[in-house]
Design a protein around this motif. Sequence first.
Motif, short mmCIF file in Angstrom:
data_model
loop_
_atom_site.label_atom_id
_atom_site.label_comp_id
_atom_site.label_asym_id
_atom_site.label_seq_id
_atom_site.Cartn_x
_atom_site.Cartn_y
_atom_site.Cartn_z
N SER A 92 0.83 -1.20 0.00
CA SER A 92 0.00 0.00 0.00
C SER A 92 0.86 1.25 0.00
O SER A 92 1.86 1.33 0.71
CB SER A 92 -0.90 0.01 1.24
OG SER A 92 -1.45 1.31 1.43
N ILE A 93 0.47 2.24 -0.81
CA ILE A 93 1.11 3.56 -0.73
C ILE A 93 0.10 4.59 -0.24
O ILE A 93 0.32 5.80 -0.36
CB ILE A 93 1.71 3.99 -2.09
CG1 ILE A 93 0.60 4.32 -3.11
CG2 ILE A 93 2.65 2.93 -2.64
CD1 ILE A 93 1.11 5.06 -4.33
N MET A 94 -1.01 4.12 0.35
CA MET A 94 -2.07 5.02 0.80
C MET A 94 -1.71 5.70 2.11
O MET A 94 -1.47 5.02 3.13
CB MET A 94 -3.37 4.23 0.95
CG MET A 94 -3.86 3.58 -0.32
SD MET A 94 -5.38 2.62 -0.09
CE MET A 94 -4.80 1.26 0.94
N ALA A 95 -1.66 7.01 2.10
CA ALA A 95 -1.30 7.77 3.29
C ALA A 95 -2.35 7.60 4.38
O ALA A 95 -3.55 7.71 4.13
CB ALA A 95 -1.14 9.25 2.95
N GLY A 96 -1.90 7.30 5.60
CA GLY A 96 -2.79 7.28 6.74
C GLY A 96 -3.57 6.00 6.96
O GLY A 96 -4.28 5.88 7.96
N GLY A 163 3.68 7.10 9.75
CA GLY A 163 2.77 8.23 9.86
C GLY A 163 3.51 9.54 10.04
O GLY A 163 3.16 10.56 9.43
N ILE A 164 4.54 9.52 10.87
CA ILE A 164 5.32 10.75 11.10
C ILE A 164 6.07 11.15 9.85
O ILE A 164 6.07 12.31 9.44
CB ILE A 164 6.30 10.54 12.28
CG1 ILE A 164 5.52 10.34 13.59
CG2 ILE A 164 7.26 11.72 12.40
CD1 ILE A 164 6.38 9.92 14.75
N MET A 165 6.70 10.17 9.21
CA MET A 165 7.53 10.48 8.05
C MET A 165 6.74 10.79 6.79
O MET A 165 7.27 11.32 5.83
CB MET A 165 8.51 9.34 7.79
CG MET A 165 9.65 9.25 8.80
SD MET A 165 10.70 10.75 8.81
CE MET A 165 10.06 11.60 10.28
N THR A 166 5.44 10.45 6.80
CA THR A 166 4.59 10.85 5.68
C THR A 166 4.67 12.36 5.48
O THR A 166 4.65 12.86 4.36
CB THR A 166 3.13 10.43 5.94
OG1 THR A 166 3.06 9.01 5.98
CG2 THR A 166 2.21 10.94 4.84
N SER A 167 4.78 13.08 6.60
CA SER A 167 4.83 14.54 6.53
C SER A 167 6.19 15.07 6.11
O SER A 167 6.35 16.26 5.86
CB SER A 167 4.47 15.13 7.91
OG SER A 167 5.41 14.71 8.89
N ARG A 259 -3.08 15.22 10.27
CA ARG A 259 -3.99 14.84 9.20
C ARG A 259 -3.82 13.36 8.83
O ARG A 259 -4.80 12.66 8.53
CB ARG A 259 -3.74 15.72 7.96
CG ARG A 259 -4.66 15.41 6.78
CD ARG A 259 -6.13 15.50 7.16
NE ARG A 259 -7.00 15.22 6.04
CZ ARG A 259 -8.26 14.81 6.16
NH1 ARG A 259 -8.80 14.64 7.37
NH2 ARG A 259 -8.98 14.57 5.09
N THR A 260 -2.60 12.87 8.87
CA THR A 260 -2.35 11.46 8.60
C THR A 260 -3.10 10.58 9.60
O THR A 260 -3.71 9.57 9.22
CB THR A 260 -0.83 11.16 8.72
OG1 THR A 260 -0.13 11.91 7.72
CG2 THR A 260 -0.56 9.68 8.49
N LYS A 261 -3.09 10.97 10.87
CA LYS A 261 -3.80 10.21 11.89
C LYS A 261 -5.32 10.26 11.65
O LYS A 261 -6.02 9.26 11.85
CB LYS A 261 -3.48 10.77 13.28
CG LYS A 261 -2.02 10.56 13.68
CD LYS A 261 -1.73 11.22 15.03
CE LYS A 261 -0.27 11.05 15.43
NZ LYS A 261 0.06 11.74 16.70
#
Length: 265
Positions: A92-96, A163-167, A259-261
Amino acid sequence: MENWWERVLHPQKIKHCSMKKICIIGVGIMGRAMLDILSAKKLYNVVGCDAEDDPNVVARDADVVIFAVKPQSFKQLSESIKIDLRDKLIISIMAGISVEKIRSFLNTEKVVRTMPNLAIKVGQSMTLWVAGGAMSDEDKSLVVEILGMFGVGIEVDDESKIGIMTSINGSGPAYFAYMGEKMADFCVKNGFPPEQSAIIARQTLIGTGEVVKESGWSLTELRERVSSKGGTTEKAINTLEENNFGDVFQKGIEAAVTRTKELNQ
């Protein structure tokens, strides 16, 4: 014992099994880039599954299914999938969207959650990934191989880090583009035509990226080399610091983490 970093930088060194079939569900910007890169390598049988296609047909015989749809679309998509995915490797590459939610919605076990970025279009993505479920060594090697073709892949041991590194790595290209926009705006305000202003900003970003890549300097060292004592750049950096630019910028990153959360709720 094989060097881990060698596997990251040289995924082609991994022993290849029989040609795997990879189905990419969602052929938007990211999905299309993945499809093009994997197809060009000619190591896999790669197919795309777009909105008008039936994933139950396209993904039926796939060994690997990559979910590259928007996170908001995942629940509806998962409800439409009726085929058994338990013997397939899910990436999956889906954020969150957490590993647990993916496993629950798809009734499957072997799930890898990743966070690449837009640099995947030029094979320079920074992709973080975490494995969930009963993953064999062969499964993990395949993940390393696939993600290595998109740029650099790093496995993390804690999903919260994704989740943190998504940002950071996920949103990072937009931050640099935003900075470039502001530099171009400044040029326009000071008499440069918009087209020239855009070229100036773009080439400044491109050139800086090449210096980072080729010089071996840390980011701090690069900044210090440009910022001569008592010079113009030092004055600009000091002014940014006096106006809490660093704090404001990190608040923006924190907002992205929040927002990711929310997307996983």
